[in-house]
Design an enzyme around this catalytic site. Sequence first.
Site, PDB file in Angstrom:
ATOM      1  N   PRO A   1      -7.650   2.866   1.765  1.00 58.29           N
ATOM      2  CA  PRO A   1      -8.002   4.386   2.120  1.00 58.29           C
ATOM      3  C   PRO A   1      -7.083   5.284   0.893  1.00 58.29           C
ATOM      4  O   PRO A   1      -6.034   4.861   0.247  1.00 58.29           O
ATOM      5  CB  PRO A   1      -7.078   4.615   3.363  1.00 58.29           C
ATOM      6  CG  PRO A   1      -7.241   3.337   4.013  1.00 58.29           C
ATOM      7  CD  PRO A   1      -7.078   2.210   2.834  1.00 58.29           C
ATOM      8  N   CYS A   2      -8.045   6.179   0.550  1.00 62.94           N
ATOM      9  CA  CYS A   2      -7.679   7.173  -0.803  1.00 62.94           C
ATOM     10  C   CYS A   2      -6.657   8.035  -0.470  1.00 62.94           C
ATOM     11  O   CYS A   2      -6.184   8.775  -1.439  1.00 62.94           O
ATOM     12  CB  CYS A   2      -8.851   7.317  -1.328  1.00 62.94           C
ATOM     13  SG  CYS A   2      -9.691   8.833  -0.300  1.00 62.94           S
ATOM     14  N   GLN A   3      -6.273   8.391   0.727  1.00 54.35           N
ATOM     15  CA  GLN A   3      -5.246   9.662   0.925  1.00 54.35           C
ATOM     16  C   GLN A   3      -4.115   9.636  -0.047  1.00 54.35           C
ATOM     17  O   GLN A   3      -3.615  10.462  -0.554  1.00 54.35           O
ATOM     18  CB  GLN A   3      -5.066  10.133   2.313  1.00 54.35           C
ATOM     19  CG  GLN A   3      -6.093  10.473   3.182  1.00 54.35           C
ATOM     20  CD  GLN A   3      -6.947   9.099   3.713  1.00 54.35           C
ATOM     21  OE1 GLN A   3      -6.991   7.956   3.125  1.00 54.35           O
ATOM     22  NE2 GLN A   3      -7.960   9.280   4.723  1.00 54.35           N
TER      23      GLN A   3
END
Length: 409
Positions: free
Chosen positions: A117-119
């Site tokens: 996940p890139c957050q």
Amino acid sequence: MALNYIDLFAGAGGLSEGFKRAGFNPIAHVEMNSHACNTIKTRMAYYHLKDNNQENIYLEYLKQNIDQKQFWESVPNEVLNTVINTEISDDTIKEIFNKIDSHKDSKNVDLIIGGPPCQAYSIVGRARDPKGMADDPRNHLYLHYVKFLKKYKPKMFVFENVPGILSAKNGEFLEKIKEAIDEAGYIVEHKTLTSKDFGVLQNRRRVILIGWKKNKNLKYPTFENFPMQGEIMKDLFYDLPKLKPGEEKVPASYTKPINEYLNLSKIRNGIDFTTQHVARNHNERDLEIYRTAIDLWVNKGKRLSYADLPSELKTHKNETAFLNRFQVVDPKGVCHTVVAHICADGHYYIYPDLKQVRSISVREAARIQSFPDDFFFEGGRTAAFKQIGNAVPPLMAEGIANKIKEMIK
């Protein structure tokens, strides 16, 4: 003989869709979001039925003539069980390994794909967090990815993430990722790729790390540009029926024959209808703002600034940040990046036509991401928007997959 892959942090399967279309065989998908897992199950069921000349069952599901339970019962359990709905963590990784081992039998794992996940790496995410996401546990999910490399020893891997990963902690995170990959026995190189170069009508930039075993004499591939550059209204939206705010047309019959772009991109891929052409409802104030924004952009080539709105249309006093929160999709070019926030509201993705004042539909968002029209997102409208916003465009993934296939053989 098909090359086998595992998809980690799989989301709705956009990356996997590209590799599947390029001829790869999925051994397992691992994803923590239940709606996204159900979407992948439905897609894997579709491919199984297609391979067995039973695609008509899938079409009955898309037309809502049978429910999800009936549809899933039409395929063997082993097809659905390759989708593993769990978070990847220290507590679960052994169980995940056991499940994958039971699915793969004696097959080799040729490739691992996916991106944590890139957050935690995104520039917007760091800007919004007081600590710049420094304490976010998602920063270290790459270590789990590396454990899969060590366990299954694939010939190659593809690791996808946001451009912010290059600047996170002044590049420190990327260096740590590369060090861990090196220690696992792989050479890795990265480039920032743009989806529109692969034919996706969206200006989406992603960092793609590609790695191979140290005993292989390989280098980062060069990708050919897509044979044509389309436009949103003329090529992508032109055959979908008109919608009013809050309206849905499911299934939706095409209003015009297939064009060159929809054929080359495989967005229209053989069936005579599409699904999930569903638009949000909007209050009158938002619709008035949308009209203003559309008129400015389509007729004058100017973007709406929130600070310039009349006071009766403003809902808060912040006139210094996020002034472009109401943004119209460019009708004559490519769309700005579709992100997961599209699930919260449609203000950043306004349909570019004063005859249809609304935000874009689920199907229009999916098309901007290059998902084929027969791709069904499970979980309802909000879940579908979130899955679409988080996805890798399948057309981009397919372009990458075709090069990986050349390299791996």
